[in-house]
Write a protein that holds these residues in place. Structure first.
Motif, PDB file in Angstrom:
ATOM      1  N   THR A   1     -99.388  63.183 -41.948  1.00 55.09           N
ATOM      2  CA  THR A   1     -98.234  62.672 -42.682  1.00 55.09           C
ATOM      3  C   THR A   1     -97.654  63.423 -43.860  1.00 55.09           C
ATOM      4  O   THR A   1     -96.684  63.462 -44.006  1.00 55.09           O
ATOM      5  CB  THR A   1     -98.196  61.212 -42.943  1.00 55.09           C
ATOM      6  N   ASP A   2     -98.740  64.072 -44.333  1.00 56.23           N
ATOM      7  CA  ASP A   2     -98.703  64.846 -45.737  1.00 56.23           C
ATOM      8  C   ASP A   2     -98.319  66.364 -45.127  1.00 56.23           C
ATOM      9  O   ASP A   2     -97.742  67.033 -46.046  1.00 56.23           O
ATOM     10  CB  ASP A   2     -99.864  64.852 -46.521  1.00 56.23           C
ATOM     11  N   THR A   3     -98.640  66.568 -44.011  1.00 49.49           N
ATOM     12  CA  THR A   3     -98.393  68.074 -43.790  1.00 49.49           C
ATOM     13  C   THR A   3     -97.374  68.209 -42.555  1.00 49.49           C
ATOM     14  O   THR A   3     -96.726  69.294 -42.611  1.00 49.49           O
ATOM     15  CB  THR A   3     -99.729  68.702 -43.435  1.00 49.49           C
TER      16      THR A   3
ATOM     17  N   TYR B   1     -88.884  59.743 -51.516  1.00 47.60           N
ATOM     18  CA  TYR B   1     -88.426  61.100 -51.082  1.00 47.60           C
ATOM     19  C   TYR B   1     -87.137  61.436 -51.119  1.00 47.60           C
ATOM     20  O   TYR B   1     -86.757  62.702 -50.993  1.00 47.60           O
ATOM     21  CB  TYR B   1     -88.899  61.011 -49.645  1.00 47.60           C
TER      22      TYR B   1
END
Length: 440
Positions: free
Chosen positions: A282-284, A345
């Motif tokens: 989920t971070d990349t 975000y």
């Protein structure tokens, strides 16, 4: 004379309500029926007394009250958007709570009216849900035979894969509970013949299959397996071992056949494992946030990934991570995930498609713990009855809770009419299971 007449009216209103509940664009009719049903039920003093006594005696209801109090406490303390939370509590939680109360009242009316019983009320609920499934099945058949349209992956009368499969799964769980009760000597709670019961169950399976809802079919497979395991290990001693094994094998074959048919007809399964492997990054891999800005990865064979499997899994993972940053929740709302992602975000996203994520983020860890305790307590009441008597009511309450709890992980069923239906049925089960030794 008034109580029997109100009982008859309540049964008919219940039947109509349970059919109408899942039909879109019937909100006004739905709440008119609920109002009429409440007037029929709670105008009887014995029902009001029985429901009040039930609130005082059942731990599950104490937990529910504690959860409701916590949701109110959140508004001035931790809610991200207090006004939105207040409106959502009024529009969602209050209506579902009233449905819970209404379900309790309907069952208590059945128990307190001379000549009636819990089985009479349960039979009406069964027939209502069965008719709704038949209506959907007839709609599929009409589209196929008359209009020449393919039935697979269509929604029909109830206008949504989730809604159709949710309704069919609910009804199938009642069919399985009734069949188990008959086989194991727990008696009949539904006034239909065994061949008709089997036909109705097959209709529910067919409706789920043709809706094209993968999650609904997973529910059917798990229901078959769990019922088979109960037959194998918890059937009374009078059921011979070969009969237990035969019942288990039959249900296992049904589950395997459905799984095989689903794998063959839905090509998305071939891409499921590799697609969900990206969900954990989920971070990349940020396609879960905005697929237009961050395009979906391409699979190793050059095919596009299964965006549904990828997104749903990623949203659950992201939602659980965000909940660790908001342990006390952000306030009860259907947009808990949307609001939290926007806050962190700055991107407007859809809801998470997971009731677990929405509830965990909205209610916070204390709230989701109370919700889990509520469901577990209702389940345990059914289990205790099952260990004493292998009847429909025991297993129906267990299937109802476990099915909803499993479905809310991967579907957003904790909202609108689906939540109201669930809470109404929970109210029925709680009232049916209270003091079983004294029940008719």
């Amino acid at each position: 004379m008034l109580a029997p007449r109100r009982h008859t009216a309540a049964l008919w209103l219940t039947l109509i309500l349970l059919i109408v509940w899942s039909i879109p664009h019937t909100v006004a009719l739905r709440y008119t029926l609920m109002t009429g049903l409440a007037l029929c039920v709670f105008s009887v003093p014995a029902v009001r007394q029985a429901v009040a006594a039930q609130w005082r005696s059942q731990p599950a209801l104490w937990i529910y009250l504690a959860l409701s109090a916590w949701l109110l406490i959140q508004i001035p303390t931790v809610a991200m958007h207090p006004q939105e939370t207040l409106e959502e509590l009024r529009g969602q939680w209050l209506k579902s709570s009233l449905a819970l109360l209404l379900g309790m009242g309907v069952m208590q009316l059945g128990r307190t009216t001379p000549g009636s019983s819990r089985a009479v009320v349960f039979n009406r609920v069964f027939v209502a849900l069965g008719l709704a499934v038949w209506i959907q099945g007839a709609d599929y058949l009409w589209a196929w035979l008359v209009l020449g349209e393919p039935s697979f992956n269509s929604t029909g009368v109830f206008n949504g894969k989730v809604q159709v499969s949710y309704l069919a799964n609910l009804f199938l769980s009642l069919c399985m509970a009734e069949a188990f009760s008959r086989v194991c000597g727990g008696g009949r709670h539904v006034a239909v013949s065994s061949p008709l019961l089997a036909g109705w169950a097959l209709c529910a399976v067919a409706v789920t299959f043709f809706s094209g809802a993968r999650n609904g079919l997973i529910g059917v497979v798990l229901l078959c397996v769990s019922t088979g395991l109960l037959m194998l290990y918890y059937a009374p001693s009078r059921i011979r071992p070969w009969q237990r094994l035969g019942g288990f094998a039959l249900l296992l074959c049904v589950a395997a056949g459905l799984a095989g048919a689903q794998l063959k007809t839905d090509t998305r399964w071939a891409r499921f494992i590799e697609s969900t492997s990206y969900s954990f990054q989920t971070d990349t891999v940020l396609s879960w946030l905005d697929p237009k800005r961050y395009p979906y990865p391409i699979l190793s064979d050059g095919q596009p990934l299964d965006d549904s499997a990828y997104e749903r899994t990623a949203w659950i993972i992201v939602g659980m991570k965000l909940s660790a940053e908001h342990k006390l929740g952000v306030g009860f709302t259907r947009k808990a995930y949307t609001n939290t992602v926007m806050d962190k975000y700055g991107v407007l996203v859809r809801h998470s498609h997971s009731g677990l994520v929405e509830y965990t983020l909205g209610m916070g860890w204390p709230g989701i713990a109370l919700w889990a305790a509520f469901l577990l307590t209702v389940f345990s009441q059914g289990l205790r009855r099952l260990l004493r008597k292998h009847d429909t009511l025991a297993l129906a309450s267990m299937f109802l809770v476990s099915g909803f709890a499993g479905r809310m992980i991967i579907e957003n069923v904790t909202r609108d009419h689906m939540m109201e239906m669930f809470m109404f049925l929970i109210g029925l089960m709680l009232a049916a299971l209270v003091r079983p030794a004294q029940a008719r």
